[in-house]
Design a protein around this motif. Structure first.
Motif, PDB file in Angstrom:
ATOM      1  N   GLN A  70     -19.702 -12.770  54.859  1.00  0.00           N
ATOM      2  CA  GLN A  70     -20.276 -11.554  54.291  1.00  0.00           C
ATOM      3  C   GLN A  70     -19.375 -10.985  53.194  1.00  0.00           C
ATOM      4  O   GLN A  70     -19.868 -10.461  52.191  1.00  0.00           O
ATOM      5  CB  GLN A  70     -20.492 -10.516  55.398  1.00  0.00           C
ATOM      6  N   PHE A  71     -18.059 -11.076  53.385  1.00  0.00           N
ATOM      7  CA  PHE A  71     -17.144 -10.607  52.357  1.00  0.00           C
ATOM      8  C   PHE A  71     -17.280 -11.458  51.096  1.00  0.00           C
ATOM      9  O   PHE A  71     -17.277 -10.954  49.971  1.00  0.00           O
ATOM     10  CB  PHE A  71     -15.707 -10.652  52.869  1.00  0.00           C
ATOM     11  N   LYS A  72     -17.409 -12.767  51.266  1.00  0.00           N
ATOM     12  CA  LYS A  72     -17.581 -13.660  50.127  1.00  0.00           C
ATOM     13  C   LYS A  72     -18.887 -13.357  49.395  1.00  0.00           C
ATOM     14  O   LYS A  72     -18.932 -13.335  48.165  1.00  0.00           O
ATOM     15  CB  LYS A  72     -17.566 -15.115  50.606  1.00  0.00           C
ATOM     16  N   GLU A  73     -19.952 -13.127  50.148  1.00  0.00           N
ATOM     17  CA  GLU A  73     -21.241 -12.816  49.545  1.00  0.00           C
ATOM     18  C   GLU A  73     -21.172 -11.495  48.779  1.00  0.00           C
ATOM     19  O   GLU A  73     -21.800 -11.342  47.721  1.00  0.00           O
ATOM     20  CB  GLU A  73     -22.318 -12.745  50.622  1.00  0.00           C
ATOM     21  N   SER A  74     -20.390 -10.534  49.297  1.00  0.00           N
ATOM     22  CA  SER A  74     -20.234  -9.249  48.609  1.00  0.00           C
ATOM     23  C   SER A  74     -19.559  -9.448  47.257  1.00  0.00           C
ATOM     24  O   SER A  74     -19.931  -8.817  46.262  1.00  0.00           O
ATOM     25  CB  SER A  74     -19.411  -8.286  49.473  1.00  0.00           C
ATOM     26  N   ILE A  75     -18.544 -10.311  47.208  1.00  0.00           N
ATOM     27  CA  ILE A  75     -17.854 -10.588  45.952  1.00  0.00           C
ATOM     28  C   ILE A  75     -18.811 -11.242  44.958  1.00  0.00           C
ATOM     29  O   ILE A  75     -18.870 -10.874  43.782  1.00  0.00           O
ATOM     30  CB  ILE A  75     -16.635 -11.500  46.198  1.00  0.00           C
ATOM     31  N   ARG A  76     -19.580 -12.239  45.444  1.00  0.00           N
ATOM     32  CA  ARG A  76     -20.530 -12.937  44.575  1.00  0.00           C
ATOM     33  C   ARG A  76     -21.587 -11.976  44.031  1.00  0.00           C
ATOM     34  O   ARG A  76     -21.881 -11.965  42.823  1.00  0.00           O
ATOM     35  CB  ARG A  76     -21.207 -14.067  45.354  1.00  0.00           C
ATOM     36  N   SER A  77     -22.150 -11.151  44.909  1.00  0.00           N
ATOM     37  CA  SER A  77     -23.189 -10.200  44.495  1.00  0.00           C
ATOM     38  C   SER A  77     -22.636  -9.172  43.527  1.00  0.00           C
ATOM     39  O   SER A  77     -23.311  -8.779  42.564  1.00  0.00           O
ATOM     40  CB  SER A  77     -23.770  -9.493  45.723  1.00  0.00           C
ATOM     41  N   LEU A  78     -21.424  -8.732  43.774  1.00  0.00           N
ATOM     42  CA  LEU A  78     -20.798  -7.746  42.901  1.00  0.00           C
ATOM     43  C   LEU A  78     -20.731  -8.259  41.468  1.00  0.00           C
ATOM     44  O   LEU A  78     -21.073  -7.545  40.514  1.00  0.00           O
ATOM     45  CB  LEU A  78     -19.387  -7.439  43.411  1.00  0.00           C
ATOM     46  N   ILE A  79     -20.308  -9.499  41.307  1.00  0.00           N
ATOM     47  CA  ILE A  79     -20.159 -10.071  39.957  1.00  0.00           C
ATOM     48  C   ILE A  79     -21.515 -10.331  39.310  1.00  0.00           C
ATOM     49  O   ILE A  79     -21.761  -9.942  38.165  1.00  0.00           O
ATOM     50  CB  ILE A  79     -19.345 -11.377  40.038  1.00  0.00           C
ATOM     51  N   PHE A 112     -17.541   0.732  42.406  1.00  0.00           N
ATOM     52  CA  PHE A 112     -16.712   0.229  43.495  1.00  0.00           C
ATOM     53  C   PHE A 112     -16.824   1.099  44.746  1.00  0.00           C
ATOM     54  O   PHE A 112     -16.452   0.666  45.840  1.00  0.00           O
ATOM     55  CB  PHE A 112     -15.250   0.124  43.040  1.00  0.00           C
ATOM     56  N   ASP A 113     -17.337   2.331  44.581  1.00  0.00           N
ATOM     57  CA  ASP A 113     -17.587   3.158  45.767  1.00  0.00           C
ATOM     58  C   ASP A 113     -18.662   2.519  46.643  1.00  0.00           C
ATOM     59  O   ASP A 113     -18.580   2.548  47.874  1.00  0.00           O
ATOM     60  CB  ASP A 113     -18.030   4.566  45.348  1.00  0.00           C
ATOM     61  N   ASP A 114     -19.676   1.917  45.991  1.00  0.00           N
ATOM     62  CA  ASP A 114     -20.719   1.217  46.749  1.00  0.00           C
ATOM     63  C   ASP A 114     -20.147   0.006  47.475  1.00  0.00           C
ATOM     64  O   ASP A 114     -20.546  -0.303  48.600  1.00  0.00           O
ATOM     65  CB  ASP A 114     -21.839   0.762  45.801  1.00  0.00           C
ATOM     66  N   VAL A 115     -19.209  -0.675  46.839  1.00  0.00           N
ATOM     67  CA  VAL A 115     -18.579  -1.831  47.474  1.00  0.00           C
ATOM     68  C   VAL A 115     -17.796  -1.384  48.709  1.00  0.00           C
ATOM     69  O   VAL A 115     -17.866  -2.010  49.764  1.00  0.00           O
ATOM     70  CB  VAL A 115     -17.638  -2.554  46.491  1.00  0.00           C
ATOM     71  N   LYS A 149     -10.427   0.295  45.973  1.00  0.00           N
ATOM     72  CA  LYS A 149     -11.094   0.148  44.687  1.00  0.00           C
ATOM     73  C   LYS A 149     -10.161  -0.507  43.664  1.00  0.00           C
ATOM     74  O   LYS A 149     -10.580  -1.399  42.914  1.00  0.00           O
ATOM     75  CB  LYS A 149     -11.568   1.511  44.178  1.00  0.00           C
ATOM     76  N   ARG A 150      -8.899  -0.077  43.654  1.00  0.00           N
ATOM     77  CA  ARG A 150      -7.951  -0.654  42.688  1.00  0.00           C
ATOM     78  C   ARG A 150      -7.736  -2.143  42.959  1.00  0.00           C
ATOM     79  O   ARG A 150      -7.733  -2.956  42.031  1.00  0.00           O
ATOM     80  CB  ARG A 150      -6.613   0.092  42.764  1.00  0.00           C
ATOM     81  N   GLU A 151      -7.544  -2.501  44.226  1.00  0.00           N
ATOM     82  CA  GLU A 151      -7.263  -3.891  44.566  1.00  0.00           C
ATOM     83  C   GLU A 151      -8.493  -4.773  44.367  1.00  0.00           C
ATOM     84  O   GLU A 151      -8.399  -5.903  43.878  1.00  0.00           O
ATOM     85  CB  GLU A 151      -6.770  -3.976  46.010  1.00  0.00           C
ATOM     86  N   PHE A 152      -9.678  -4.257  44.740  1.00  0.00           N
ATOM     87  CA  PHE A 152     -10.909  -5.031  44.588  1.00  0.00           C
ATOM     88  C   PHE A 152     -11.213  -5.248  43.108  1.00  0.00           C
ATOM     89  O   PHE A 152     -11.691  -6.316  42.713  1.00  0.00           O
ATOM     90  CB  PHE A 152     -12.070  -4.308  45.273  1.00  0.00           C
ATOM     91  N   GLU A 153     -10.932  -4.246  42.285  1.00  0.00           N
ATOM     92  CA  GLU A 153     -11.120  -4.394  40.843  1.00  0.00           C
ATOM     93  C   GLU A 153     -10.207  -5.483  40.305  1.00  0.00           C
ATOM     94  O   GLU A 153     -10.611  -6.293  39.453  1.00  0.00           O
ATOM     95  CB  GLU A 153     -10.837  -3.072  40.140  1.00  0.00           C
TER      96      GLU A 153
END
Length: 232
Positions: A70-79, A112-115, A149-153
């Protein structure tokens, strides 16, 4: 020194000393306060540990590793859903492109708040959700919002820098074809993330700040112990 260890150590030492010392005024209050502090800090430390590590026999532990897909899918969807949109495609094809696109040009358009809310929802709706609510729920993770948010960005920017968008645009003028090729590249990069690597990424973002849950568990535990000794 690790604040989680320090909180537990202080509580344990104070309890041990007060338990061994002969009776004195306030001994019971100090002993109960330190015992409750140790209980609160130790329990919260275990909860933080269980987020990242699988403990045999404890259902719901190791949730980050268990839900790594699910974390991987979140990264893919985000991009894909925020960066490579039809609107952005039109903008970049209408202007001269450098050989590489700087991710910083578009990262400010990503919410990134949504993430972060998605991450909280994953934990809340998992088998770990009951314990998560018990230890403060969403409010307990609020201090992690900005560091997350900073690290995910930063992690998202790393992935974007590895995609040669300019070379693809030179060959493709159809958006769907362009997007499918980009999606394949993103999927390849994200699929290389192992459960261990996903755990490390989330751990880098959260563990240091989650240590405050242990500290406050000790503080509120001590307060409850003191009240119990004085009024009951």
């Amino acid at each position: 020194m690790n604040k989680s260890f320090l909180t537990n150590a202080i509580a344990a030492v104070v309890f041990g000393v007060s338990y061994e010392m002969p009776g004195f005024f306030g001994r019971n209050a100090i002993m109960l306060s330190s015992l409750f502090a140790l209980s609160g800090a130790l329990t919260n430390w275990l909860a933080v540990y269980m987020l990242f590590e699988k403990i045999p026999g404890l259902y719901g532990s190791g949730i980050v590793t268990l839900r790594f897909d699910q974390f991987k899918e979140s990264i893919r969807s985000l991009i894909m859903e925020n960066f490579f949109t039809k609107e952005n495609f039109v903008k970049v094809t209408q202007n001269a492109l450098p050989h590489t696109i700087q991710p910083e040009m578009v990262l400010d358009k990503i919410n990134f708040d949504d993430v972060f809310r998605g991450l909280v929802a994953v934990i809340k709706n998992s088998s770990f959700g009951g314990m998560f609510i018990l230890f403060g729920g969403e409010k307990a993770l609020t201090p992690l919002r900005e560091p997350f948010k900073r690290e995910f960005e930063r992690k998202t920017a790393e992935i974007l820098r590895n995609i040669d968008v300019a070379s693809i645009l030179q060959k493709e003028t159809d958006f769907e074809t362009f997007r499918s090729k980009i999606a394949a590249m993103v999927n390849t990069t994200v699929s290389e993330l192992t459960p261990q690597r996903v755990k490390e990424i989330v751990e880098e973002i959260m563990r240091a700040h989650l240590g405050w849950l242990v500290v406050w568990g000790g503080v509120f535990g001590a307060l409850i112990g003191f009240i119990s000794a004085v009024f009951f």
